[in-house]
Design a protein around this motif. Structure first.
Motif, PDB file in Angstrom:
ATOM      1  N   VAL A 129       0.845  -1.197   0.000  1.00 13.18           N
ATOM      2  CA  VAL A 129       0.000   0.000   0.000  1.00 13.18           C
ATOM      3  C   VAL A 129       0.883   1.250   0.000  1.00 13.18           C
ATOM      4  O   VAL A 129       1.990   1.252   0.533  1.00 13.18           O
ATOM      5  CB  VAL A 129      -0.940  -0.012   1.224  1.00 13.18           C
ATOM      6  N   TRP A 130       0.372   2.318  -0.605  1.00 15.18           N
ATOM      7  CA  TRP A 130       1.126   3.572  -0.702  1.00 15.18           C
ATOM      8  C   TRP A 130       1.087   4.306   0.642  1.00 15.18           C
ATOM      9  O   TRP A 130       0.027   4.512   1.228  1.00 15.18           O
ATOM     10  CB  TRP A 130       0.527   4.457  -1.781  1.00 15.18           C
ATOM     11  N   LEU A 131       2.286   4.676   1.152  1.00 14.03           N
ATOM     12  CA  LEU A 131       2.401   5.477   2.366  1.00 14.03           C
ATOM     13  C   LEU A 131       3.004   6.832   2.001  1.00 14.03           C
ATOM     14  O   LEU A 131       4.195   6.914   1.670  1.00 14.03           O
ATOM     15  CB  LEU A 131       3.271   4.775   3.405  1.00 14.03           C
ATOM     16  N   PRO A 132       2.216   7.892   2.038  1.00 14.76           N
ATOM     17  CA  PRO A 132       2.693   9.212   1.611  1.00 14.76           C
ATOM     18  C   PRO A 132       3.910   9.710   2.378  1.00 14.76           C
ATOM     19  O   PRO A 132       4.788  10.338   1.799  1.00 14.76           O
ATOM     20  CB  PRO A 132       1.477  10.115   1.859  1.00 14.76           C
ATOM     21  N   SER A 133       3.977   9.440   3.701  1.00 13.88           N
ATOM     22  CA  SER A 133       5.092   9.977   4.485  1.00 13.88           C
ATOM     23  C   SER A 133       6.430   9.372   4.061  1.00 13.88           C
ATOM     24  O   SER A 133       7.480   9.994   4.210  1.00 13.88           O
ATOM     25  CB  SER A 133       4.875   9.722   5.977  1.00 13.88           C
TER      26      SER A 133
END
Length: 480
Positions: free
Chosen positions: A394-398
């Motif tokens: 999953v994409w984690l922006p931080s």
């Protein structure tokens, strides 16, 4: 577990297979050579023992005949032969037990062989991206989930550390409810829409269960275990039975020793003995769910449609060897919740079921509108029991990257052999091993992390995904 007959018939397949899963070629060849040597020694001991037993039985029958005709010299000779054969039988049994154990232990410690379409590679750098879904919800500066949770006063690592140490967290208020909502939503999705049977399994299991799914013996350092005290008393027939009891560690007659490879604490009081029996805390509900078919024989009709089970449970992992990795936050905790999916299939159905299971995990991320990608793991990055694995990241922006949130594996008959889980086809006398599959649908804590970071607002609050709002009593924003 590996089939010794398959190794005997195709040793080079195993040399190549284990060489591609972390061994050097020389080590793999040496391992297979040792397995073949033990196999020959074991079969020789078995044959020797069986021959000696047959001769002893034949000689024993002749003793009566010799005594009947009063040929005492022949009877004495036969008795001496029987005694000598008893020694041969005992010697063969000793070799069979010793060599058999070494062979079983050696086979039990080896990884599953990879499927033919699994790519070569030593580590995660060799993994192959299969597909992506969605666009990152936030492209600008993003706060880490730990900072978001602490700023809201709903995530407390300091309090958790005081009571439990590192890699624990306390969730409070709306954030605690959001975590609960995530788990309930995922469980409802897998049961109501995808046909998985909900199961509430034990969290504490025996070592046999851990062995069955491949956590033992090789990965004991990654496990937590608890101990229970039992008062073990002889029954009328002299056999031992378990009952509740108390253990007094400072008792003068306390005894500590090793039994079957485990530390045992015993207190002797008259005819009772107090024994400390370990139970392992499950690292994933895969252990409990898969062991539901342990030592069973399913009918072919039972598996006409794959047996599908799911559970939402706490999970416990020591995370040995992960020092310095994700030490802050919820990504790598000692205790976390997870929705696990397990399927039991006929061999010819497991590939299709693997695709279906992975799609069921993907459906969670799509419903939550979280960007993700599917990765096909290379041979060097797969788990011990896996034959083929898809990871969902999953994409984690931080972090500006994708992180694993689900792992879906087809284990073939590897776990089934360790558990003796079989099925019988209609009209056939012999049985076959089932295939087992497992997958996260999903890890609750990591899903919460992804929601917090992808749905964060500029004011530090967190929007609630639409599908979770009914589970939150209509709440649309955490921190509002």
């Amino acid at each position: 577990m590996h089939d010794i007959r398959a190794i005997r018939e195709n040793p080079q397949v195993y040399v190549a297979g284990w060489s591609s899963r972390g061994m050097t070629g020389d080590d793999a060849r040496g391992l297979v050579a040792r397995i073949e040597e033990l196999d020959k020694e074991l079969r020789h001991a078995q044959t020797t023992g069986q021959d000696a037993l047959a001769k002893r039985n034949a000689a024993s029958k002749l003793i009566g005949a010799a005594m009947g005709r009063k040929d005492m010299a022949e009877a004495d000779r036969l008795k001496a032969e029987v005694e000598a054969l008893k020694g041969d039988i005992a010697a063969a049994a000793e070799v069979e037990a010793r060599v058999g154990k070494e062979l079983r232990d050696l086979l039990a410690a080896q990884k599953n062989l990879a499927a033919e379409d699994v790519p070569d590679g030593e580590d995660e750098a060799g993994n192959v991206e299969v597909s992506t879904w969605g666009e990152p919800r936030r492209t600008g500066p993003a706060k880490d989930h730990a900072d978001l949770g602490e700023a809201l006063g709903m995530l407390d690592f300091a309090a958790a550390a005081k009571m439990s140490g590192a890699r624990f967290a306390v969730l409070k208020g709306q954030l605690a409810r959001l975590e609960r909502a995530v788990g309930q939503f995922m469980l409802d999705l897998q049961t109501d829409q995808h046909g998985y049977l909900e199961v509430n399994p034990p969290l504490l299991v025996r070592d046999e269960a851990m062995f069955g799914t491949g956590q033992l013996p090789k990965f004991e350092e990654d496990l937590f275990f608890a101990t229970s005290k039992y008062d073990v008393r002889p029954n009328e027939d002299g056999k031992l039975s378990e009952g509740p009891g108390l253990l007094f560690p400072n008792a003068p007659d306390a005894e500590v020793f090793e039994e079957n490879g485990k530390l045992v604490v015993m207190v002797r009081t008259s005819n009772a003995r107090m024994v400390d029996l370990p139970r392992y805390l499950i690292p994933t509900a895969e252990v409990s769910l898969t062991n539901l078919v342990r030592e069973t024989i399913q009918s072919e009709d039972d598996l006409a449609t794959p047996m599908r089970m799911t559970a939402l449970t706490p999970c416990f992992r020591a995370e040995a060897g992960s020092a310095g990795r994700d030490t802050r936050g919820l990504i790598r905790q000692h205790q976390f919740s997870k929705v696990e999916m397990v399927s039991i299939t006929r061999p010819e159905d497991s590939d299709a079921e693997h695709e279906r299971m992975t799609a069921c995990a993907e459906a969670v991320l799509k419903a939550l509108e979280l960007p993700f990608r599917r990765m096909l793991l290379c041979k060097g990055d797969m788990g011990f029991s896996a034959q083929k694995t898809f990871d969902l990241e999953v994409w984690l922006p931080s972090q500006g990257t994708y992180r694993e949130i689900s792992s879906c594996s087809n284990c073939g008959d590897f776990q089934a052999r360790r558990m003796d889980a079989r099925f019988k086809r209609a009209g056939e006398k012999k049985t076959e091993f089932v295939h087992t599959l497992n997958g996260s649908g999903l890890a609750v804590g990591r899903t919460l992390v992804a929601i917090m970071e992808n749905y964060q607002q500029d004011d530090g609050r967190i929007a609630v995904p639409a599908v979770l709002q009914p589970y939150m009593g209509g709440l649309q924003v955490v921190g509002g």
